[in-house]
Structure formats: structure tokens, C-alpha cells
Design a protein around this motif. Sequence first.
Motif, PDB file in Angstrom:
ATOM      1  N   LYS A  42      79.727 -24.102  -5.569  1.00 58.49           N
ATOM      2  CA  LYS A  42      79.645 -23.739  -6.999  1.00 58.49           C
ATOM      3  C   LYS A  42      79.789 -22.102  -7.010  1.00 58.49           C
ATOM      4  O   LYS A  42      79.226 -21.393  -6.012  1.00 58.49           O
ATOM      5  CB  LYS A  42      78.240 -23.934  -7.449  1.00 58.49           C
ATOM      6  CG  LYS A  42      78.157 -25.373  -7.500  1.00 58.49           C
ATOM      7  CD  LYS A  42      76.640 -25.596  -8.391  1.00 58.49           C
ATOM      8  CE  LYS A  42      76.468 -27.275  -8.467  1.00 58.49           C
ATOM      9  NZ  LYS A  42      74.954 -27.530  -8.885  1.00 58.49           N
ATOM     10  N   SER A  44      78.998 -18.591  -7.485  1.00 53.48           N
ATOM     11  CA  SER A  44      77.511 -18.232  -7.340  1.00 53.48           C
ATOM     12  C   SER A  44      77.807 -16.920  -8.139  1.00 53.48           C
ATOM     13  O   SER A  44      78.881 -16.170  -8.397  1.00 53.48           O
ATOM     14  CB  SER A  44      76.946 -17.814  -6.037  1.00 53.48           C
ATOM     15  OG  SER A  44      77.916 -17.117  -5.313  1.00 53.48           O
ATOM     16  N   TYR A  45      76.611 -16.559  -8.795  1.00 49.99           N
ATOM     17  CA  TYR A  45      76.494 -15.222  -9.555  1.00 49.99           C
ATOM     18  C   TYR A  45      76.446 -14.021  -8.680  1.00 49.99           C
ATOM     19  O   TYR A  45      75.545 -13.909  -7.675  1.00 49.99           O
ATOM     20  CB  TYR A  45      75.195 -15.036 -10.519  1.00 49.99           C
ATOM     21  CG  TYR A  45      74.933 -13.884 -10.970  1.00 49.99           C
ATOM     22  CD1 TYR A  45      75.527 -13.445 -12.190  1.00 49.99           C
ATOM     23  CD2 TYR A  45      74.022 -12.948 -10.601  1.00 49.99           C
ATOM     24  CE1 TYR A  45      75.493 -12.382 -12.850  1.00 49.99           C
ATOM     25  CE2 TYR A  45      73.873 -11.803 -11.259  1.00 49.99           C
ATOM     26  CZ  TYR A  45      74.649 -11.587 -12.323  1.00 49.99           C
ATOM     27  OH  TYR A  45      74.356 -10.154 -13.049  1.00 49.99           O
TER      28      TYR A  45
END
Length: 182
Positions: A42, A44-45
Motif C-alpha cells: 500500500k 504509505s504516507y
Amino acid sequence: MKKIILFLLPILIILAIGGSWFALHSQPTPKATVNQTKLKPKPSYQPLTKAELNHNSKLTDCSIVYYAIKHSKIQRWQEVSNFDLGWQLDQYPIDNGIKVLVWPDMAIKKDAKLVQPNWFYLSATGQVIYHSFIVHSFRDDMTETTDLETIIQTLNTEHAAMKVRQMLPNMLIVKHKNPASN
């Protein structure tokens, strides 16, 4: 015997059809293991960091302008809140820091620069002082003070780093020389 065959034949056909349907639908589905399938990571920030801002002065300016637009109590900073038009920043080195004039619209021309813009001062220690000229007034500029640490922490708390990074192409930096160095 014919009667028995005529009686058993439809039953055998029904059993054959039902058995083949059951055989097709009752096979166990293979279970995927982590080794068999590659899971997409995913996205990621990516938070803003002081080190990143130290290495990218344009990102620092984007962070400071974003913070002013979203968090400053000085109403006039809303004049530069059009993210599509972008910004033109005129940077002037001064004692122990830099003074940055913030113009709305990265393509603004000199003849459109009639009223003193909002500006900020960034000290060498990371202190940020926002200024705004009060139009049609003879009072001092409105000011507000913060620092880069607070800006970084606030933007990361709001997960605004991506928005700040997206400002980079819409910001034009114009660097001016220190008049004292001429």
C-alpha cells in the motif's frame, strides 16, 4: 428385463449428471500463501521531515505557504490560496535569514504587482514570521510567528505532505541578491 433397464436408465443418467456437477463444484480451492502471491504494498504516507526541508528549500517554501493559507489567522493570506494558479516568491537575503514576498499566480507580471504582497521572514534558526500589509491603513503589518518544527508537525498530523509536495510545480522562486553585496 427391458422394464428394469428402462426404469434404471433415467436414474443412472440423473446420477451421472448430478455426480459430475458435484465433482466440479466440490473441489477445494487452492489457498494462496504469501510466497505464492505477491501483495502490492500500500502506498504509505511519506511525512515531511526537517532533513528533507533542509535539503529542498523550495519544499520548505511550499510548506510555509501552505501553513499560512490553512492556519494563519491573518485573513489576507487567503489572497494566495489558489492552488491552481500557484505562487511567485521573491526571495531577498537579509541579516540572519531571508525575506520572501508571496505573490498569487506564478505567472504574475511586474505591472500587476501594485499592492505590497504578503510575505514571510525565515530565520537561520527556523523561526517563521508571517507579515501582511493592511490595505488602506497606516498601521503596521499584521504579524504571526511560528517555527519550522511546528509547521512540520502540524502538516504531518493533518497528512498534508502530499498536498505540499504537489505545490512544487506551481511555485516559481525568484532569487534576488542582497543589495549590500553589490
